[in-house]
Scaffold this active site. Sequence first.
Site, PDB file in Angstrom:
ATOM      1  N   ALA A  11       0.812  -1.233   0.000  1.00  0.00           N
ATOM      2  CA  ALA A  11       0.000   0.000   0.000  1.00  0.00           C
ATOM      3  C   ALA A  11       0.835   1.270   0.000  1.00  0.00           C
ATOM      4  CB  ALA A  11      -0.942  -0.007   1.206  1.00  0.00           C
ATOM      5  N   ASP A  51      -2.156  -5.552   2.726  1.00  0.00           N
ATOM      6  CA  ASP A  51      -1.567  -4.583   3.663  1.00  0.00           C
ATOM      7  C   ASP A  51      -2.501  -4.378   4.840  1.00  0.00           C
ATOM      8  OD1 ASP A  51      -0.275  -2.071   4.738  1.00  0.00           O
ATOM      9  OD2 ASP A  51       0.844  -2.216   2.868  1.00  0.00           O
ATOM     10  N   VAL A 102       0.294  -9.783   7.612  1.00  0.00           N
ATOM     11  CA  VAL A 102       1.046 -10.973   7.179  1.00  0.00           C
ATOM     12  C   VAL A 102       1.428 -11.887   8.338  1.00  0.00           C
ATOM     13  CG1 VAL A 102       1.960 -10.011   5.020  1.00  0.00           C
ATOM     14  CG2 VAL A 102       3.264  -9.714   7.150  1.00  0.00           C
ATOM     15  N   SER A 121      18.010  -6.070   2.170  1.00  0.00           N
ATOM     16  CA  SER A 121      18.454  -4.678   2.327  1.00  0.00           C
ATOM     17  C   SER A 121      19.975  -4.641   2.242  1.00  0.00           C
ATOM     18  CB  SER A 121      18.017  -4.188   3.705  1.00  0.00           C
ATOM     19  OG  SER A 121      18.773  -3.078   4.134  1.00  0.00           O
ATOM     20  N   TYR A 141      17.007  -5.629  12.950  1.00  0.00           N
ATOM     21  CA  TYR A 141      16.593  -5.460  11.556  1.00  0.00           C
ATOM     22  C   TYR A 141      17.631  -6.108  10.630  1.00  0.00           C
ATOM     23  CZ  TYR A 141      15.335  -2.997   7.219  1.00  0.00           C
ATOM     24  OH  TYR A 141      14.977  -2.692   5.927  1.00  0.00           O
ATOM     25  N   ASP A 151      13.671   6.714   0.082  1.00  0.00           N
ATOM     26  CA  ASP A 151      12.813   7.721   0.701  1.00  0.00           C
ATOM     27  C   ASP A 151      11.357   7.243   0.813  1.00  0.00           C
ATOM     28  OD1 ASP A 151      11.948  10.028   1.750  1.00  0.00           O
ATOM     29  OD2 ASP A 151      12.407  11.295   0.026  1.00  0.00           O
TER      30      ASP A 151
HETATM   31  N1  NAI Z   1      13.131   2.337   2.631  1.00  0.00           N
HETATM   32  C1  NAI Z   1      14.350   1.818   2.735  1.00  0.00           C
HETATM   33  O1  NAI Z   1      15.354   2.538   2.914  1.00  0.00           O
HETATM   34  C2  NAI Z   1      14.557   0.338   2.601  1.00  0.00           C
HETATM   35  C3  NAI Z   1      13.516  -0.564   2.700  1.00  0.00           C
HETATM   36  N2  NAI Z   1      13.761  -1.903   2.589  1.00  0.00           N
HETATM   37  C4  NAI Z   1      12.694  -2.873   2.731  1.00  0.00           C
HETATM   38  O2  NAI Z   1      11.678  -2.618   1.781  1.00  0.00           O
HETATM   39  C5  NAI Z   1      10.418  -3.047   2.306  1.00  0.00           C
HETATM   40  C6  NAI Z   1       9.420  -1.923   2.171  1.00  0.00           C
HETATM   41  O3  NAI Z   1       9.838  -0.835   2.966  1.00  0.00           O
HETATM   42  P1  NAI Z   1       9.401   0.661   2.711  1.00  0.00           P
HETATM   43  O4  NAI Z   1       8.618   0.766   1.496  1.00  0.00           O
HETATM   44  O5  NAI Z   1      10.584   1.479   2.883  1.00  0.00           O
HETATM   45  O6  NAI Z   1       8.504   0.884   4.016  1.00  0.00           O
HETATM   46  P2  NAI Z   1       7.020   1.417   4.187  1.00  0.00           P
HETATM   47  O7  NAI Z   1       6.837   1.575   5.643  1.00  0.00           O
HETATM   48  O8  NAI Z   1       6.755   2.558   3.287  1.00  0.00           O
HETATM   49  O9  NAI Z   1       6.156   0.194   3.642  1.00  0.00           O
HETATM   50  C7  NAI Z   1       5.955  -0.987   4.329  1.00  0.00           C
HETATM   51  C8  NAI Z   1       4.554  -1.449   4.070  1.00  0.00           C
HETATM   52  O10 NAI Z   1       4.390  -2.683   4.759  1.00  0.00           O
HETATM   53  C9  NAI Z   1       3.147  -2.636   5.422  1.00  0.00           C
HETATM   54  N3  NAI Z   1       3.157  -3.531   6.571  1.00  0.00           N
HETATM   55  C10 NAI Z   1       3.823  -3.385   7.732  1.00  0.00           C
HETATM   56  N4  NAI Z   1       3.533  -4.377   8.559  1.00  0.00           N
HETATM   57  C11 NAI Z   1       2.665  -5.179   7.909  1.00  0.00           C
HETATM   58  C12 NAI Z   1       1.989  -6.377   8.262  1.00  0.00           C
HETATM   59  N5  NAI Z   1       2.149  -6.939   9.446  1.00  0.00           N
HETATM   60  N6  NAI Z   1       1.191  -6.942   7.347  1.00  0.00           N
HETATM   61  C13 NAI Z   1       1.015  -6.368   6.139  1.00  0.00           C
HETATM   62  N7  NAI Z   1       1.598  -5.236   5.762  1.00  0.00           N
HETATM   63  C14 NAI Z   1       2.425  -4.641   6.636  1.00  0.00           C
HETATM   64  C15 NAI Z   1       2.977  -1.186   5.824  1.00  0.00           C
HETATM   65  O11 NAI Z   1       1.635  -0.874   6.129  1.00  0.00           O
HETATM   66  C16 NAI Z   1       3.500  -0.465   4.615  1.00  0.00           C
HETATM   67  O12 NAI Z   1       2.504  -0.233   3.653  1.00  0.00           O
HETATM   68  C17 NAI Z   1      10.682  -3.481   3.746  1.00  0.00           C
HETATM   69  O13 NAI Z   1      10.829  -4.877   3.787  1.00  0.00           O
HETATM   70  C18 NAI Z   1      11.998  -2.805   4.085  1.00  0.00           C
HETATM   71  O14 NAI Z   1      12.702  -3.494   5.073  1.00  0.00           O
HETATM   72  C19 NAI Z   1      15.016  -2.390   2.372  1.00  0.00           C
HETATM   73  C20 NAI Z   1      16.066  -1.538   2.261  1.00  0.00           C
HETATM   74  C21 NAI Z   1      15.931  -0.107   2.355  1.00  0.00           C
HETATM   75  C1  LIG Z   2      21.689   2.822   6.796  1.00  0.00           C
HETATM   76  C2  LIG Z   2      20.755   1.721   7.034  1.00  0.00           C
HETATM   77  C3  LIG Z   2      20.596   0.889   5.838  1.00  0.00           C
HETATM   78  C4  LIG Z   2      19.374   0.065   5.998  1.00  0.00           C
HETATM   79  C5  LIG Z   2      18.430   0.366   4.916  1.00  0.00           C
HETATM   80  C6  LIG Z   2      17.143  -0.254   5.254  1.00  0.00           C
HETATM   81  O1  LIG Z   2      16.939  -1.413   4.997  1.00  0.00           O
HETATM   82  C7  LIG Z   2      16.122   0.493   5.832  1.00  0.00           C
HETATM   83  C8  LIG Z   2      16.291   1.769   6.088  1.00  0.00           C
HETATM   84  C9  LIG Z   2      15.281   2.455   6.739  1.00  0.00           C
HETATM   85  C10 LIG Z   2      15.522   3.492   7.461  1.00  0.00           C
HETATM   86  C11 LIG Z   2      16.861   3.887   7.920  1.00  0.00           C
HETATM   87  C12 LIG Z   2      16.895   3.429   9.282  1.00  0.00           C
HETATM   88  C13 LIG Z   2      17.881   3.282  10.084  1.00  0.00           C
HETATM   89  C14 LIG Z   2      19.236   3.531   9.833  1.00  0.00           C
HETATM   90  C15 LIG Z   2      19.793   3.489  11.153  1.00  0.00           C
HETATM   91  C16 LIG Z   2      21.000   3.548  11.413  1.00  0.00           C
HETATM   92  C17 LIG Z   2      22.066   3.660  10.460  1.00  0.00           C
HETATM   93  C18 LIG Z   2      23.296   3.626  11.281  1.00  0.00           C
HETATM   94  C19 LIG Z   2      24.467   3.490  10.453  1.00  0.00           C
HETATM   95  C20 LIG Z   2      25.685   3.307  11.311  1.00  0.00           C
HETATM   96  O2  LIG Z   2      25.596   3.348  12.529  1.00  0.00           O
HETATM   97  O3  LIG Z   2      26.731   3.071  10.732  1.00  0.00           O
END
Ligand code: NAI
Ligand SMILES: CCCCCC(=O)/C=C/C=C\C/C=C\C/C=C\CCCC(=O)O
Length: 282
Positions: free
Chosen positions: A16, A39, A68, A143, A156, A192
């Site tokens: 979502a 979601d 989930v 990630s 995480y 972002d």
């Molecule tokens: N944004 C980032 O910097 C990074 C994100 N990721 C991964 O990408 C994926 C998506 O993250 P984002 O889009 O950034 O976050 P987000 O918070 O925008 O999206 C996550 C979505 O998952 C849903 N969600 C959470 N718990 C849930 C549950 N129990 N059941 C069903 N839906 C649920 C939320 O409602 C939301 O829509 C995650 O697995 C995150 O770990 C990986 C690396 C970097």
């Molecule tokens: C830099 C973190 C990379 C992880 C990316 C990810 O999967 C999700 C990111 C979401 C938000 C960022 C959140 C936390 C980052 C927190 C700490 C970074 C600390 C880096 C360090 O201590 O070296």
Amino acid sequence: MAHSLNGKVALVTGGASGIGACTVRSLLEEGAKHVAVLDIEVEAGNVLQNELNTKYGENKVTFIECDVTNKETLVGAFNAVQEQNGYIDVVVNNAGILDDTPENFERTININLTSLIRSSLHSWKIMHKEKGGSGGTIINFSSVAGLLKFEAIPIYSATKTAVLKFSTCLGDETHYTRSGVRVLAMCFGVTDTPILENNTKLFDETAKINFKEFKLQRPESAGKAVTEAYKQGTSASVWLSNADEPALDVTKDHSKSMESALKVYLKMQQQKKKHQQQKQQQ
Ligand SMILES: NC(=O)C1=CN([C@@H]2O[C@H](COP(=O)(O)OP(=O)(O)OC[C@H]3O[C@@H](n4cnc5c(N)ncnc54)[C@H](O)[C@@H]3O)[C@@H](O)[C@H]2O)C=CC1
Ligand SMILES: CCCCCC(=O)/C=C/C=C\C/C=C\C/C=C\CCCC(=O)O
């Protein structure tokens, strides 16, 4: 051989918002016949469903309220998608949270890892060629935290490392030959999305990282990288999507992710050092 998304039925958990929603958009752009969005965020899910059905045609997207971590609800959602569409070709296990607090770390493990494994095994059962399926693709979200070391987020990072290992084992050639089920792992750099907003506290109290100072990857680039990996990836491959660069296959050399993430990483270290110096001077 390039794989096509044309006419495929896909299911995206946590679709979502953020990278999940951009993945849904990218799947439709690439010709998917139908995408189911699972979601817990009902309002965002309905808004996305209505917007995309107006853009791409009626019944292209179905939002299903689903936590989930709830086994029955998860399997029920899979069943509903199968009943409506006959088959599920692609499952994107995107749902994830970042909450390393002592109070909530078990939920982080449950959503990011346990539920992802459950969803993958259920998809595997449906798609497995020796169990009556016709093959398919599972895309699991890890990630850069699964590849590199970010000491501020140990729980995480543990989930994302486990997702990586689980996916490369399940997708191994020995399994793929029999199952016809490709398993891919995506590793995103900091992107972002709302996940960042939800962690401001963590940055302030633990890492002292101010992400506002970074040029963060756009979630659209991450969504596009998912479908690129789908098209090009062999089973058990690992893909990096960082800094708006094209998706990169890092299966054989994970250190490439270090190269790509280095600029962000060094800036973080500088911020941390500055913060430590300020603390010492106080
Ligand atoms: N944004 C980032 O910097 C990074 C994100 N990721 C991964 O990408 C994926 C998506 O993250 P984002 O889009 O950034 O976050 P987000 O918070 O925008 O999206 C996550 C979505 O998952 C849903 N969600 C959470 N718990 C849930 C549950 N129990 N059941 C069903 N839906 C649920 C939320 O409602 C939301 O829509 C995650 O697995 C995150 O770990 C990986 C690396 C970097
Ligand atoms: C830099 C973190 C990379 C992880 C990316 C990810 O999967 C999700 C990111 C979401 C938000 C960022 C959140 C936390 C980052 C927190 C700490 C970074 C600390 C880096 C360090 O201590 O070296």
